[in-house]
Write an enzyme that holds these catalytic residues in place. Structure first.
Site, mmCIF file in Angstrom:
data_model
loop_
_atom_site.group_PDB
_atom_site.id
_atom_site.type_symbol
_atom_site.label_atom_id
_atom_site.label_comp_id
_atom_site.label_asym_id
_atom_site.label_seq_id
_atom_site.Cartn_x
_atom_site.Cartn_y
_atom_site.Cartn_z
ATOM 1 N N CYS A 42 0.837 -1.183 0.000
ATOM 2 C CA CYS A 42 0.000 0.000 0.000
ATOM 3 C C CYS A 42 0.885 1.251 0.000
ATOM 4 C CB CYS A 42 -0.884 -0.095 1.228
ATOM 5 S SG CYS A 42 -1.251 1.420 2.059
ATOM 6 N N GLU A 43 0.612 2.146 -0.948
ATOM 7 C CA GLU A 43 1.512 3.301 -1.093
ATOM 8 C C GLU A 43 1.351 4.334 0.026
ATOM 9 O OE1 GLU A 43 0.599 4.820 -4.972
ATOM 10 O OE2 GLU A 43 -0.988 6.130 -4.222
ATOM 11 N N HIS A 61 0.920 3.489 3.440
ATOM 12 C CA HIS A 61 1.543 3.056 4.694
ATOM 13 C C HIS A 61 2.770 2.169 4.481
ATOM 14 C CE1 HIS A 61 -2.764 3.851 5.772
ATOM 15 N NE2 HIS A 61 -2.186 4.459 6.794
ATOM 16 N N GLN A 80 -5.125 -0.586 -4.781
ATOM 17 C CA GLN A 80 -5.797 -1.724 -5.406
ATOM 18 C C GLN A 80 -6.518 -1.311 -6.689
ATOM 19 O OE1 GLN A 80 -8.000 -4.269 -2.731
ATOM 20 N NE2 GLN A 80 -9.307 -5.001 -4.391
ATOM 21 N N HIS A 103 -6.130 -5.694 3.185
ATOM 22 C CA HIS A 103 -5.115 -4.648 3.369
ATOM 23 C C HIS A 103 -4.627 -4.660 4.812
ATOM 24 C CE1 HIS A 103 -5.809 -2.248 -0.420
ATOM 25 N NE2 HIS A 103 -6.715 -3.206 -0.482
HETATM 26 N N1 LIG Z 1 -8.753 3.645 -2.239
HETATM 27 C C1 LIG Z 1 -7.769 2.995 -1.615
HETATM 28 N N2 LIG Z 1 -7.436 3.352 -0.376
HETATM 29 C C2 LIG Z 1 -6.454 2.666 0.235
HETATM 30 C C3 LIG Z 1 -5.759 1.602 -0.350
HETATM 31 N N3 LIG Z 1 -4.851 1.133 0.544
HETATM 32 C C4 LIG Z 1 -4.990 1.891 1.642
HETATM 33 N N4 LIG Z 1 -5.953 2.814 1.473
HETATM 34 C C5 LIG Z 1 -6.502 3.850 2.375
HETATM 35 O O1 LIG Z 1 -5.752 5.042 2.311
HETATM 36 C C6 LIG Z 1 -6.252 5.879 3.340
HETATM 37 C C7 LIG Z 1 -5.204 6.819 3.870
HETATM 38 O O2 LIG Z 1 -5.893 7.637 4.758
HETATM 39 P P1 LIG Z 1 -5.214 8.750 5.683
HETATM 40 O O3 LIG Z 1 -6.291 9.377 6.503
HETATM 41 O O4 LIG Z 1 -4.372 9.636 4.829
HETATM 42 O O5 LIG Z 1 -4.201 7.896 6.587
HETATM 43 P P2 LIG Z 1 -4.419 7.275 8.042
HETATM 44 O O6 LIG Z 1 -4.609 8.354 9.051
HETATM 45 O O7 LIG Z 1 -3.296 6.331 8.303
HETATM 46 O O8 LIG Z 1 -5.800 6.502 7.857
HETATM 47 P P3 LIG Z 1 -6.428 5.258 8.648
HETATM 48 O O9 LIG Z 1 -6.011 4.002 7.906
HETATM 49 O O10 LIG Z 1 -7.911 5.464 8.569
HETATM 50 O O11 LIG Z 1 -5.892 5.251 10.045
HETATM 51 C C8 LIG Z 1 -6.837 4.923 4.383
HETATM 52 O O12 LIG Z 1 -8.242 5.107 4.405
HETATM 53 C C9 LIG Z 1 -6.501 3.526 3.824
HETATM 54 O O13 LIG Z 1 -7.474 2.526 4.148
HETATM 55 C C10 LIG Z 1 -6.136 1.250 -1.685
HETATM 56 O O14 LIG Z 1 -5.577 0.340 -2.307
HETATM 57 N N5 LIG Z 1 -7.130 1.964 -2.264
HETATM 58 ZN ZN LIG Z 2 -2.380 1.485 3.689
#
Ligand SMILES: Nc1nc2c(ncn2[C@@H]2O[C@H](COP(=O)(O)OP(=O)(O)OP(=O)(O)O)[C@@H](O)[C@H]2O)c(=O)[nH]1
Ligand SMILES: [Zn+2]
Length: 175
Positions: A64-65, A67, A106, A134
């Site tokens: 995942c880009e 995290h 994804q 994920h």
């Molecule tokens: N659309 C999409 N979102 C993704 C994918 N992989 C991870 N994410 C989402 O990317 C988002 C990043 O959100 P942020 O609010 O910037 O980061 P964060 O504070 O770590 O978010 P949380 O995961 O909700 O704790 C999260 O909602 C993840 O679930 C993917 O492949 N596609």
């Molecule tokens: Zn992620």
């Protein structure tokens, strides 16, 4: 730098080679950045087969880009050849491998496979479905193990013809 930032003792034995190991691991898991999935679809056979081709349950691991933690699952790729031009079956799995081994979303894995096929083979239609778990949603953050994300992209006749598309989905769901 990560280990230092989290307060680790970077001189202890187990961590001494960790930067080197991590660098090697990232070179491997991001090796798809140097490859173009379209290259694989240049291997074609003229078979006169104008009906569905589906390779399903292709396992993949990506990162995942947001995290830099893994997401993984299965990809299903279907297309309907034009003028009987088909590509090698393994090339579909190779394309999955190439686009997975990048910092990814994804949705982008799904659409880039579909676009690559459309641009090279020019088939009547393409349908790509990806299902994945994920780790950024399971081991951290919202912590919902078992939650599955499904993404699908349809192009050409598999976008416009709902009956043909549902036939493909039936085959994907079949054991
Ligand atoms: N659309 C999409 N979102 C993704 C994918 N992989 C991870 N994410 C989402 O990317 C988002 C990043 O959100 P942020 O609010 O910037 O980061 P964060 O504070 O770590 O978010 P949380 O995961 O909700 O704790 C999260 O909602 C993840 O679930 C993917 O492949 N596609
Ligand atoms: Zn992620």
């Amino acid at each position: 730098m990560i280990l230092e930032a989290v307060g680790e003792d970077v001189s202890r034995e187990g961590l001494q080679d960790t930067p080197k190991r991590v660098a090697k691991m990232y070179a491997e898991v991001f090796s798809g950045l140097k490859e173009d999935p379209k290259e694989y679809f240049k291997t074609v056979f003229h078979e006169g087969h104008e009906e569905l081709v589906l390779v399903k349950d292709i396992p993949f691991y990506s990162m995942c880009e947001h995290h830099l933690v893994p997401f993984f699952g299965k990809a299903h790729i279907a297309y309907i050849p034009r003028d009987g031009v088909v590509t090698g079956l393994s090339k579909l799995a190779r394309a999955v491998e190439t686009v997975s081994k990048r910092p990814q979303l994804q949705e982008r894995i799904t659409s880039s496979i579909a676009e690559s096929l459309m641009e090279t083979l020019n088939p009547h239609g393409v349908y790509v479905m990806v299902e994945a778990e994920h780790m950024c949603m399971t081991m951290r953050g919202i912590k919902k193990p078992g939650a599955k994300t499904v993404t699908a992209v349809s192009r050409g006749i598999l976008e416009t013809d709902a009956v043909k598309r549902s036939e493909v989905i039936t085959y994907i769901n079949m054991n």
